[in-house]
Design a protein around this motif. Structure first.
Motif, PDB file in Angstrom:
ATOM      1  N   PRO A  44       0.848  -1.137   0.213  1.00  0.00           N
ATOM      2  CA  PRO A  44       0.119  -0.060   0.056  1.00  0.00           C
ATOM      3  C   PRO A  44       0.880   1.396  -0.071  1.00  0.00           C
ATOM      4  O   PRO A  44       0.299   2.175  -0.206  1.00  0.00           O
ATOM      5  CB  PRO A  44      -0.999  -0.142   1.279  1.00  0.00           C
ATOM      6  CG  PRO A  44       0.097  -1.035   2.126  1.00  0.00           C
ATOM      7  CD  PRO A  44       0.600  -2.129   1.306  1.00  0.00           C
ATOM      8  N   GLU A  45       2.278   1.062   0.085  1.00  0.00           N
ATOM      9  CA  GLU A  45       3.004   2.405   0.223  1.00  0.00           C
ATOM     10  C   GLU A  45       4.193   1.948  -0.881  1.00  0.00           C
ATOM     11  O   GLU A  45       4.563   0.905  -1.251  1.00  0.00           O
ATOM     12  CB  GLU A  45       3.731   2.434   1.591  1.00  0.00           C
ATOM     13  CG  GLU A  45       2.703   2.757   2.668  1.00  0.00           C
ATOM     14  CD  GLU A  45       3.599   2.855   3.933  1.00  0.00           C
ATOM     15  OE1 GLU A  45       3.187   3.678   4.770  1.00  0.00           O
ATOM     16  OE2 GLU A  45       4.751   2.274   4.147  1.00  0.00           O
ATOM     17  N   VAL A  46       4.781   3.246  -1.339  1.00  0.00           N
ATOM     18  CA  VAL A  46       5.839   3.008  -2.184  1.00  0.00           C
ATOM     19  C   VAL A  46       7.041   3.737  -1.485  1.00  0.00           C
ATOM     20  O   VAL A  46       6.908   5.097  -0.897  1.00  0.00           O
ATOM     21  CB  VAL A  46       5.513   3.990  -3.433  1.00  0.00           C
ATOM     22  CG1 VAL A  46       6.888   4.024  -4.449  1.00  0.00           C
ATOM     23  CG2 VAL A  46       4.520   2.976  -4.214  1.00  0.00           C
ATOM     24  N   GLN A  47       8.081   3.215  -1.459  1.00  0.00           N
ATOM     25  CA  GLN A  47       9.485   3.858  -0.978  1.00  0.00           C
ATOM     26  C   GLN A  47      10.146   4.627  -1.823  1.00  0.00           C
ATOM     27  O   GLN A  47      10.492   4.192  -3.018  1.00  0.00           O
ATOM     28  CB  GLN A  47      10.448   3.073  -0.156  1.00  0.00           C
ATOM     29  CG  GLN A  47      11.648   3.498   0.514  1.00  0.00           C
ATOM     30  CD  GLN A  47      12.433   2.690   1.451  1.00  0.00           C
ATOM     31  OE1 GLN A  47      11.752   2.145   2.279  1.00  0.00           O
ATOM     32  NE2 GLN A  47      13.525   3.191   1.647  1.00  0.00           N
ATOM     33  N   LEU A  48      10.493   5.880  -1.813  1.00  0.00           N
ATOM     34  CA  LEU A  48      11.218   6.762  -2.542  1.00  0.00           C
ATOM     35  C   LEU A  48      12.778   7.215  -2.321  1.00  0.00           C
ATOM     36  O   LEU A  48      12.659   7.132  -0.797  1.00  0.00           O
ATOM     37  CB  LEU A  48      10.478   7.842  -3.229  1.00  0.00           C
ATOM     38  CG  LEU A  48       9.353   7.523  -4.179  1.00  0.00           C
ATOM     39  CD1 LEU A  48       8.203   8.965  -3.783  1.00  0.00           C
ATOM     40  CD2 LEU A  48       9.532   7.137  -5.356  1.00  0.00           C
ATOM     41  N   PRO A  49      13.720   7.230  -3.062  1.00  0.00           N
ATOM     42  CA  PRO A  49      15.153   7.271  -2.414  1.00  0.00           C
ATOM     43  C   PRO A  49      15.469   8.738  -2.086  1.00  0.00           C
ATOM     44  O   PRO A  49      16.307   8.838  -1.317  1.00  0.00           O
ATOM     45  CB  PRO A  49      16.080   6.838  -3.666  1.00  0.00           C
ATOM     46  CG  PRO A  49      14.805   7.266  -4.889  1.00  0.00           C
ATOM     47  CD  PRO A  49      13.623   6.905  -4.582  1.00  0.00           C
ATOM     48  N   GLY A  50      14.546   9.410  -2.415  1.00  0.00           N
ATOM     49  CA  GLY A  50      14.744  10.840  -2.093  1.00  0.00           C
ATOM     50  C   GLY A  50      16.265  11.629  -2.997  1.00  0.00           C
ATOM     51  O   GLY A  50      16.743  10.823  -3.840  1.00  0.00           O
ATOM     52  N   GLY A  51      16.712  12.681  -2.223  1.00  0.00           N
ATOM     53  CA  GLY A  51      17.948  13.100  -2.957  1.00  0.00           C
ATOM     54  C   GLY A  51      17.738  14.412  -3.314  1.00  0.00           C
ATOM     55  O   GLY A  51      16.553  15.032  -3.437  1.00  0.00           O
ATOM     56  N   PRO A  52      18.670  15.084  -4.264  1.00  0.00           N
ATOM     57  CA  PRO A  52      18.057  16.627  -4.830  1.00  0.00           C
ATOM     58  C   PRO A  52      17.166  16.383  -6.086  1.00  0.00           C
ATOM     59  O   PRO A  52      17.426  15.339  -6.787  1.00  0.00           O
ATOM     60  CB  PRO A  52      19.471  17.012  -5.261  1.00  0.00           C
ATOM     61  CG  PRO A  52      20.475  15.926  -5.359  1.00  0.00           C
ATOM     62  CD  PRO A  52      19.798  14.807  -4.431  1.00  0.00           C
ATOM     63  N   PHE A  53      16.367  17.275  -6.270  1.00  0.00           N
ATOM     64  CA  PHE A  53      15.545  17.360  -7.501  1.00  0.00           C
ATOM     65  C   PHE A  53      15.111  18.914  -7.713  1.00  0.00           C
ATOM     66  O   PHE A  53      15.035  19.673  -6.662  1.00  0.00           O
ATOM     67  CB  PHE A  53      14.302  16.473  -7.267  1.00  0.00           C
ATOM     68  CG  PHE A  53      13.053  17.019  -6.628  1.00  0.00           C
ATOM     69  CD1 PHE A  53      11.958  17.419  -7.615  1.00  0.00           C
ATOM     70  CD2 PHE A  53      13.054  17.259  -5.218  1.00  0.00           C
ATOM     71  CE1 PHE A  53      10.902  17.957  -7.069  1.00  0.00           C
ATOM     72  CE2 PHE A  53      11.867  17.804  -4.819  1.00  0.00           C
ATOM     73  CZ  PHE A  53      10.681  18.075  -5.696  1.00  0.00           C
ATOM     74  N   VAL A  54      14.687  18.969  -9.075  1.00  0.00           N
ATOM     75  CA  VAL A  54      14.527  20.241  -9.144  1.00  0.00           C
ATOM     76  C   VAL A  54      12.853  20.596  -8.868  1.00  0.00           C
ATOM     77  O   VAL A  54      12.011  19.849  -9.582  1.00  0.00           O
ATOM     78  CB  VAL A  54      14.628  20.785 -10.549  1.00  0.00           C
ATOM     79  CG1 VAL A  54      14.202  22.132 -10.982  1.00  0.00           C
ATOM     80  CG2 VAL A  54      16.228  20.672 -10.924  1.00  0.00           C
ATOM     81  N   PRO A  62      14.892  10.168   1.950  1.00  0.00           N
ATOM     82  CA  PRO A  62      14.139   9.197   1.730  1.00  0.00           C
ATOM     83  C   PRO A  62      12.840   8.913   2.516  1.00  0.00           C
ATOM     84  O   PRO A  62      12.708   9.307   3.701  1.00  0.00           O
ATOM     85  CB  PRO A  62      15.096   7.913   1.802  1.00  0.00           C
ATOM     86  CG  PRO A  62      16.444   8.511   1.881  1.00  0.00           C
ATOM     87  CD  PRO A  62      16.198  10.032   2.564  1.00  0.00           C
ATOM     88  N   PHE A  63      11.701   8.569   1.690  1.00  0.00           N
ATOM     89  CA  PHE A  63      10.382   8.584   2.402  1.00  0.00           C
ATOM     90  C   PHE A  63       9.536   7.549   1.795  1.00  0.00           C
ATOM     91  O   PHE A  63       9.843   7.181   0.658  1.00  0.00           O
ATOM     92  CB  PHE A  63       9.649   9.977   2.530  1.00  0.00           C
ATOM     93  CG  PHE A  63       9.350  10.449   1.199  1.00  0.00           C
ATOM     94  CD1 PHE A  63       7.988  10.322   0.611  1.00  0.00           C
ATOM     95  CD2 PHE A  63      10.074  10.946   0.229  1.00  0.00           C
ATOM     96  CE1 PHE A  63       7.583  11.152  -0.627  1.00  0.00           C
ATOM     97  CE2 PHE A  63       9.862  11.600  -1.052  1.00  0.00           C
ATOM     98  CZ  PHE A  63       8.557  11.277  -1.407  1.00  0.00           C
ATOM     99  N   ARG A  64       8.490   7.256   2.233  1.00  0.00           N
ATOM    100  CA  ARG A  64       7.363   6.245   1.942  1.00  0.00           C
ATOM    101  C   ARG A  64       6.137   7.361   1.681  1.00  0.00           C
ATOM    102  O   ARG A  64       5.849   8.037   2.605  1.00  0.00           O
ATOM    103  CB  ARG A  64       7.090   5.095   3.019  1.00  0.00           C
ATOM    104  CG  ARG A  64       8.369   4.459   3.171  1.00  0.00           C
ATOM    105  CD  ARG A  64       7.719   3.232   4.265  1.00  0.00           C
ATOM    106  NE  ARG A  64       9.156   2.506   4.457  1.00  0.00           N
ATOM    107  CZ  ARG A  64       9.321   1.378   3.805  1.00  0.00           C
ATOM    108  NH1 ARG A  64       8.357   0.814   2.760  1.00  0.00           N
ATOM    109  NH2 ARG A  64      10.339   0.252   3.987  1.00  0.00           N
TER     110      ARG A  64
END
Length: 432
Positions: free
Chosen positions: A173-183, A206-208
């Motif tokens: 039910p969740e997706v983990q995202l790696p995070g980091g720099p983004f525009v 990083p977050f879910r």
């Protein structure tokens, strides 16, 4: 298609959608104040025309005002919504005639106008601003119609269900995202508003994030568990508001027995659909649910990262890519008078598999509304800058009533945390 022709097409499309929305209503329904939260519909109609006259005739080619009294009557900052029904505003026939006259003059100007490199006209920005403004007021008018006592002529108790319930599809039910720099934000979107600019680098931990918006079924569990009676789930200000407003469930919900609920939409009452996103919840309710679920609301940066991240250090205009929205990708542009099943548009998923980030419901974030670093108000302070501060929370993504012209992943909406009449829901997040 050249820019002038494209602008004319978008102007005509916006007006056709306004006409289709209002045509089934009687004149007395256009005049009547439905709620202190909303303007009479006829005020919105004349305001759309006045805004168009201000920017596409008076600002662009220095045309004289049709009537200088309109500068006060249709200025949203001079008169709060609760006062507008008492003003000497135009009646329905007069408002229609005024809108038609302004549009005729605008199209005549457009036929012979050479768009230059002035900031107002570069890449047709001012036309995009006016077109988006009309579409945004269509959504506002839909919110007014939704509050009316009788059924909207296009609505039946089940007639709006254009999307069948989708299968669960499995998976987390969740997706983990790696995070980091983004525009975050944009410098390249020609119709982007000032609050979407400038593009700037943000570092996200990083977050879910929930794969879908919170559904009616999930929210009902919170209600049935006594979520509205337990102050520990609510912020201090949220609990105060819950008591003042006597909140017991989302707006329009009604208990129909020990275990069933109905929901009121556009004057009709129907069974609560479990797989649809919960709608008409204020920020305080969303925040309380997130605490109850052991999560939190996503920040605005997390939301935009999740919606636009491609996995290849490039940014997507829409969650699915750069293709324009279609009914198979997202529930937008009031194709049905309400949200659909949260899994009904798998083709609109993000690169990481997050669903329904555009359309269905606006999503509350935890972020207060503010300008980006090096923000510059353009072309007027009252669009964004006067709202900056802790009073407002940012919403993202657009709803079923939102036009595709304003559903890009950088678009920012905002409102008071007590607002429920807008087509708003939410999804949750948590630290990875």
């Amino acid at each position: 298609m050249d820019l002038n022709t494209l602008s004319a097409w978008h102007l005509d499309d916006a007006r056709a959608r306004t006409s289709t929305l209002l045509e089934p209503l009687a004149d007395d329904e256009l005049i009547a104040p439905v709620s202190a939260l909303m303007s009479p519909l006829v005020w919105d109609l004349a305001h759309i025309a006045h805004y168009e006259e201000l920017w596409l005739l008076r600002a662009l080619v220095d045309a004289p005002a049709t009537d200088t009294r309109f500068d006060d009557l249709y200025d949203a900052f001079q008169h709060p919504r609760r006062e507008r029904a008492t003003l000497p505003i135009l009646g329905p026939d007069q408002a229609r005639a005024y809108a038609h006259d302004v549009r005729s003059r605008v199209l005549d100007v457009l036929d012979r106008l050479v768009l230059d490199e002035r900031p107002l006209s570069r890449e047709g920005f001012v036309y995009g601003m006016v077109i988006q403004h009309e579409h945004q007021h269509q959504e506002t008018m839909l919110a007014t119609i939704d509050l009316m006592d009788r059924p909207y002529p296009h609505q039946t108790s089940r007639g709006r269900r254009a999307c069948a319930a989708a299968p669960d599809g499995g998976g987390s039910p969740e997706v983990q995202l790696p995070g980091g720099p983004f525009v975050m934000g944009t410098d390249t979107e020609p119709w982007a508003y000032d609050n979407e600019r400038p593009a700037h680098l943000v570092d996200v931990a990083p977050f879910r994030i929930d794969r879908t918006p919170v559904t009616n079924d999930a929210y009902r569990a919170f209600v049935d568990d006594g979520g509205y009676d337990e102050p520990s789930w609510w912020s201090t200000t949220g609990w105060t508001w819950r008591n003042e407003a006597q909140l017991v469930a989302p707006e329009g919900w009604r208990r129909e027995g020990a275990s069933t609920w109905s929901v009121r939409q556009f004057g009709c009452r129907a069974d609560l659909v479990p797989g649809e996103p919960v709608q008409h919840v204020c920020w305080y309710e969303a925040d309380a649910f997130a605490r109850w679920a052991g999560k939190r609301l996503p920040t605005e940066a997390e939301w935009e990262y999740a919606a636009s991240w491609s996995g290849e250090r490039t940014k997507r205009r829409y969650p699915w890519g750069d293709r324009d929205p279609t009914p198979t990708l997202a529930n937008l542009a009031r194709l049905q008078l309400g949200p659909g099943d949260v899994r009904a548009h798998p083709g609109g998923a993000t690169a990481a598999g997050v669903l329904a980030m555009v359309g269905d419901v606006w999503e509350w974030t935890s972020t207060t509304f503010a300008g980006y670093p090096n923000f510059v108000a353009f072309p007027y302070r009252e669009y964004s800058e006067v709202f900056f501060g802790d009073e407002y929370r940012v919403l993202r993504g657009g709803s079923w009533a939102t036009h595709p012209s304003v559903c890009r992943t950088t678009f920012r909406n905002w409102d008071f945390p007590i607002r429920r009449q807008i087509f708003c829901g939410f999804r949750c997040a948590r630290d990875a």
